[in-house]
Design a protein around this motif. Sequence first.
Motif, PDB file in Angstrom:
ATOM      1  N   ILE B  58      17.807  43.627 108.640  1.00  0.00           N
ATOM      2  CA  ILE B  58      17.103  44.396 109.764  1.00  0.00           C
ATOM      3  C   ILE B  58      15.877  44.160 109.068  1.00  0.00           C
ATOM      4  O   ILE B  58      14.377  43.845 108.331  1.00  0.00           O
ATOM      5  CB  ILE B  58      17.112  45.820 109.300  1.00  0.00           C
ATOM      6  CG1 ILE B  58      18.691  46.373 110.513  1.00  0.00           C
ATOM      7  CG2 ILE B  58      16.348  46.564 109.452  1.00  0.00           C
ATOM      8  CD1 ILE B  58      18.840  47.186 110.252  1.00  0.00           C
ATOM      9  N   TRP B  59      15.919  44.019 107.452  1.00  0.00           N
ATOM     10  CA  TRP B  59      15.200  43.779 106.010  1.00  0.00           C
ATOM     11  C   TRP B  59      14.167  42.058 105.756  1.00  0.00           C
ATOM     12  O   TRP B  59      14.074  42.198 105.882  1.00  0.00           O
ATOM     13  CB  TRP B  59      16.030  44.257 104.690  1.00  0.00           C
ATOM     14  CG  TRP B  59      15.162  43.969 103.714  1.00  0.00           C
ATOM     15  CD1 TRP B  59      14.800  42.899 102.721  1.00  0.00           C
ATOM     16  CD2 TRP B  59      14.440  44.688 102.495  1.00  0.00           C
ATOM     17  NE1 TRP B  59      14.331  42.439 101.258  1.00  0.00           N
ATOM     18  CE2 TRP B  59      13.539  44.391 101.310  1.00  0.00           C
ATOM     19  CE3 TRP B  59      14.352  46.567 102.822  1.00  0.00           C
ATOM     20  CZ2 TRP B  59      12.964  45.138 100.837  1.00  0.00           C
ATOM     21  CZ3 TRP B  59      13.631  46.804 101.621  1.00  0.00           C
ATOM     22  CH2 TRP B  59      12.983  46.169 100.523  1.00  0.00           C
ATOM     23  N   VAL B  60      15.141  41.485 106.685  1.00  0.00           N
ATOM     24  CA  VAL B  60      14.844  40.365 105.996  1.00  0.00           C
ATOM     25  C   VAL B  60      13.980  40.035 107.271  1.00  0.00           C
ATOM     26  O   VAL B  60      13.085  39.634 107.270  1.00  0.00           O
ATOM     27  CB  VAL B  60      16.009  38.936 106.691  1.00  0.00           C
ATOM     28  CG1 VAL B  60      15.484  37.268 107.009  1.00  0.00           C
ATOM     29  CG2 VAL B  60      16.619  38.798 105.140  1.00  0.00           C
ATOM     30  N   GLU B  61      14.572  40.520 109.106  1.00  0.00           N
ATOM     31  CA  GLU B  61      13.759  40.462 110.196  1.00  0.00           C
ATOM     32  C   GLU B  61      12.239  40.966 110.003  1.00  0.00           C
ATOM     33  O   GLU B  61      11.282  41.220 110.245  1.00  0.00           O
ATOM     34  CB  GLU B  61      14.423  40.676 110.914  1.00  0.00           C
ATOM     35  CG  GLU B  61      15.599  39.923 111.453  1.00  0.00           C
ATOM     36  CD  GLU B  61      15.157  37.963 111.659  1.00  0.00           C
ATOM     37  OE1 GLU B  61      14.463  38.159 111.874  1.00  0.00           O
ATOM     38  OE2 GLU B  61      15.937  37.601 111.538  1.00  0.00           O
ATOM     39  N   LEU B  62      12.209  42.344 109.087  1.00  0.00           N
ATOM     40  CA  LEU B  62      10.975  43.218 109.239  1.00  0.00           C
ATOM     41  C   LEU B  62       9.591  42.436 108.323  1.00  0.00           C
ATOM     42  O   LEU B  62       9.227  42.528 108.682  1.00  0.00           O
ATOM     43  CB  LEU B  62      11.639  44.354 108.339  1.00  0.00           C
ATOM     44  CG  LEU B  62      10.675  45.900 108.349  1.00  0.00           C
ATOM     45  CD1 LEU B  62      10.772  45.934 109.802  1.00  0.00           C
ATOM     46  CD2 LEU B  62      11.086  46.790 107.749  1.00  0.00           C
ATOM     47  N   ALA B  98       7.113  41.163  96.295  1.00  0.00           N
ATOM     48  CA  ALA B  98       8.237  40.884  96.087  1.00  0.00           C
ATOM     49  C   ALA B  98       8.760  41.000  97.632  1.00  0.00           C
ATOM     50  O   ALA B  98      10.109  40.687  97.895  1.00  0.00           O
ATOM     51  CB  ALA B  98       8.635  42.241  95.259  1.00  0.00           C
ATOM     52  N   ALA B  99       8.955  42.046  98.132  1.00  0.00           N
ATOM     53  CA  ALA B  99       9.443  42.522  99.622  1.00  0.00           C
ATOM     54  C   ALA B  99       9.272  41.321 100.370  1.00  0.00           C
ATOM     55  O   ALA B  99      11.001  40.983 101.143  1.00  0.00           O
ATOM     56  CB  ALA B  99       8.961  43.266 100.709  1.00  0.00           C
ATOM     57  N   ASN B 100       8.233  40.789 100.168  1.00  0.00           N
ATOM     58  CA  ASN B 100       8.279  39.089 101.226  1.00  0.00           C
ATOM     59  C   ASN B 100       8.881  38.172 100.356  1.00  0.00           C
ATOM     60  O   ASN B 100       9.428  37.566 101.790  1.00  0.00           O
ATOM     61  CB  ASN B 100       6.748  39.052 101.613  1.00  0.00           C
ATOM     62  CG  ASN B 100       6.838  38.144 102.436  1.00  0.00           C
ATOM     63  OD1 ASN B 100       6.309  36.811 102.749  1.00  0.00           O
ATOM     64  ND2 ASN B 100       6.511  38.122 103.193  1.00  0.00           N
ATOM     65  N   ALA B 101       8.367  38.112  99.615  1.00  0.00           N
ATOM     66  CA  ALA B 101       9.368  36.868  99.046  1.00  0.00           C
ATOM     67  C   ALA B 101      11.023  36.937  98.945  1.00  0.00           C
ATOM     68  O   ALA B 101      12.144  36.671  99.198  1.00  0.00           O
ATOM     69  CB  ALA B 101       9.166  37.229  97.277  1.00  0.00           C
ATOM     70  N   SER B 102      11.270  38.293  98.988  1.00  0.00           N
ATOM     71  CA  SER B 102      13.065  38.555  98.442  1.00  0.00           C
ATOM     72  C   SER B 102      13.836  38.676 100.446  1.00  0.00           C
ATOM     73  O   SER B 102      14.275  37.407 100.162  1.00  0.00           O
ATOM     74  CB  SER B 102      13.100  39.593  98.740  1.00  0.00           C
ATOM     75  OG  SER B 102      13.316  41.104  99.833  1.00  0.00           O
ATOM     76  N   ALA B 103      12.664  38.234 101.512  1.00  0.00           N
ATOM     77  CA  ALA B 103      13.116  37.968 102.832  1.00  0.00           C
ATOM     78  C   ALA B 103      13.378  36.781 103.020  1.00  0.00           C
ATOM     79  O   ALA B 103      14.352  36.170 103.297  1.00  0.00           O
ATOM     80  CB  ALA B 103      11.975  38.814 103.478  1.00  0.00           C
ATOM     81  N   ASN B 104      12.296  36.351 101.946  1.00  0.00           N
ATOM     82  CA  ASN B 104      12.530  34.993 102.341  1.00  0.00           C
ATOM     83  C   ASN B 104      14.059  33.896 101.269  1.00  0.00           C
ATOM     84  O   ASN B 104      13.815  33.649 101.440  1.00  0.00           O
ATOM     85  CB  ASN B 104      11.201  33.967 102.157  1.00  0.00           C
ATOM     86  CG  ASN B 104       9.704  33.991 103.437  1.00  0.00           C
ATOM     87  OD1 ASN B 104      10.372  33.522 104.398  1.00  0.00           O
ATOM     88  ND2 ASN B 104       8.962  34.711 102.596  1.00  0.00           N
ATOM     89  N   ALA B 105      13.696  34.722 100.098  1.00  0.00           N
ATOM     90  CA  ALA B 105      14.439  34.148  99.044  1.00  0.00           C
ATOM     91  C   ALA B 105      16.261  34.140  99.588  1.00  0.00           C
ATOM     92  O   ALA B 105      16.918  33.500  99.774  1.00  0.00           O
ATOM     93  CB  ALA B 105      14.677  34.899  98.268  1.00  0.00           C
ATOM     94  N   ALA B 106      15.827  35.420 100.325  1.00  0.00           N
ATOM     95  CA  ALA B 106      17.087  35.670 101.026  1.00  0.00           C
ATOM     96  C   ALA B 106      18.559  35.285 102.078  1.00  0.00           C
ATOM     97  O   ALA B 106      19.009  34.496 102.136  1.00  0.00           O
ATOM     98  CB  ALA B 106      17.535  37.179 101.865  1.00  0.00           C
ATOM     99  N   GLU B 107      17.060  34.201 102.490  1.00  0.00           N
ATOM    100  CA  GLU B 107      17.247  33.265 104.295  1.00  0.00           C
ATOM    101  C   GLU B 107      17.667  31.818 103.355  1.00  0.00           C
ATOM    102  O   GLU B 107      18.944  31.190 103.739  1.00  0.00           O
ATOM    103  CB  GLU B 107      16.686  33.518 104.956  1.00  0.00           C
ATOM    104  CG  GLU B 107      16.398  33.950 106.241  1.00  0.00           C
ATOM    105  CD  GLU B 107      17.681  34.562 106.437  1.00  0.00           C
ATOM    106  OE1 GLU B 107      18.716  35.704 106.114  1.00  0.00           O
ATOM    107  OE2 GLU B 107      18.173  33.560 107.809  1.00  0.00           O
ATOM    108  N   ILE B 108      16.835  31.849 102.124  1.00  0.00           N
ATOM    109  CA  ILE B 108      17.265  30.551 101.737  1.00  0.00           C
ATOM    110  C   ILE B 108      18.790  30.703 100.676  1.00  0.00           C
ATOM    111  O   ILE B 108      19.935  29.648 100.949  1.00  0.00           O
ATOM    112  CB  ILE B 108      16.553  30.428 100.302  1.00  0.00           C
ATOM    113  CG1 ILE B 108      14.654  29.319 101.110  1.00  0.00           C
ATOM    114  CG2 ILE B 108      16.673  28.879  99.180  1.00  0.00           C
ATOM    115  CD1 ILE B 108      13.620  29.782 100.155  1.00  0.00           C
ATOM    116  N   PHE B 109      19.173  31.806 100.153  1.00  0.00           N
ATOM    117  CA  PHE B 109      20.564  31.687  99.542  1.00  0.00           C
ATOM    118  C   PHE B 109      21.572  31.912 100.317  1.00  0.00           C
ATOM    119  O   PHE B 109      22.837  30.827 100.538  1.00  0.00           O
ATOM    120  CB  PHE B 109      20.772  32.891  98.903  1.00  0.00           C
ATOM    121  CG  PHE B 109      19.681  33.585  97.678  1.00  0.00           C
ATOM    122  CD1 PHE B 109      20.506  32.438  96.562  1.00  0.00           C
ATOM    123  CD2 PHE B 109      18.694  34.457  97.409  1.00  0.00           C
ATOM    124  CE1 PHE B 109      20.021  32.314  94.817  1.00  0.00           C
ATOM    125  CE2 PHE B 109      18.621  34.118  95.794  1.00  0.00           C
ATOM    126  CZ  PHE B 109      19.053  33.129  95.016  1.00  0.00           C
TER     127      PHE B 109
END
Lengths: 258, 218
Positions: B58-62, B98-109
């Motif tokens: 949910i976090w990532v998609e949001l 940071a929220a936006n970067a984390s969503a993108n970083a999460a997908e890369i991880f």
Amino acid sequence: MTAILKIVDIHKHFGDNEVLKGIDIDVEEGEVIVVLGSSGSGKSTLLRCINHMEMPDGGHIKIEGKRPDTGQTPYKITERNLLALRRKVGMVFQQFNLFPHMTALENVMEAPRQVLGLSATEARELAMGHLARVGLEGREDMYPMRLSGGQQQRVAIARSLAMSPKVMLFDEATSSLDPELVGEVLKVMRKLAEDGMTMVVVTHEIGFAYSVADRVIFLHEGRILEEGKPTDILVNPLTDRFQQFLSVFKEFSIPESS
Amino acid sequence: MYEFDFQFILDNPGFLWAGLKHTLALYAASLTIGLALGLVIGMGRYSTRKWLNWPATIWVELFRNTPVLVQMMWFFFALPVLIGFSLTAFTAATMALAANASANAAEIFRAGIQSIHKGQWEASRSLGMSYGRIMRRIILPQAIRRMVPAFSNRAIELAKMTSLASTISYAELLYEARLMSSMQFNPIEAFTAVAVVFFVVLYPLTRIVARFEVDARI
């Protein structure tokens, strides 16, 4: 003699496909068992059930007389017992699966350091010893990418041995090697057997089975079809199935000069 | 013909210098938090456990599917109403970036971890290593090497997105330039200077990233 590893009525299915239909094997200490069978006979799955890479669906195993699972149905095992079991059972894979970001030495040191908690010096000494044992002195600082397949597989064997396992499982350890590299790995395996290591070996090397195994087991469609001394059953198979399986190897062997 | 006059900017470097410092502060904060949070959320995305996977998804998609500018406005104007106290522009901008970067970083991880062959897991498990140790010692060191090009690209995107914070009056480069242009009536020079500063900082970075991409192919 007591069985160091007892396999009791192991069942395993993937979806509707029942791969193991009740396997019982007692493995004595120091015994070398070679498991033969055509692809799909369940021999890899059997190995993977022993160290619980796959969870058995039914039956259980005993290692050193103790059941690692909880005894409940469906099959259950605690994380603690699972890790303990895998420390006692080493496994060598067809694809070596060395850690590519570590040197040969670091590959062998990793588990003794991380799992057994040895100091760097102790782990290094242990790893050097095991690499020497598989004939790889002088290659300690090389990365897997720089080693031949046979050398990589020997590092993998050393990596397993460094945990001082009670039983070693070999899952088609030579099947992905070039023919001229198979020998060096088989030699290491034979030496291990001679040193008294308990081994369960899945292989297509009939010659190895004949000269090294104490007992050969022929698996067919998830059941043990034949079992016995290699000098008996490899020469005089009882069933047509096993006969057929062995005939392929005989068909292309070089006849001995008389 | 318009006559460019950069004299004021050269005589008063403090304007852009103050802006650059704020831009870098915002960038450093949002990049650090974004990466750390991204690792945690990426693990959640990778997990098969629903209670970890769902919130992470949910976090990532949001945050991937809403504009950063909207997120920033929301954190600055809407969130304070809900929580009962106001946030500084720096805090709100950092949260959004940071929220936006984390969503993108999460997908890369997640993608990086998934790209590691399952044999690596099996070999480590067969040695009796626990999940945490396998992840930390075997999987992540290999995965992170593969992630470097993707991360570098996101990091450069993030640097450019910091300029959005000017809309909530955070005194970074673009905000300083707007301030200057309204006082000195020199929008052409002011905004050209901002573009030049961004370019001078980011161009070497993109060259370094290109080098990484070549190295990562080996």
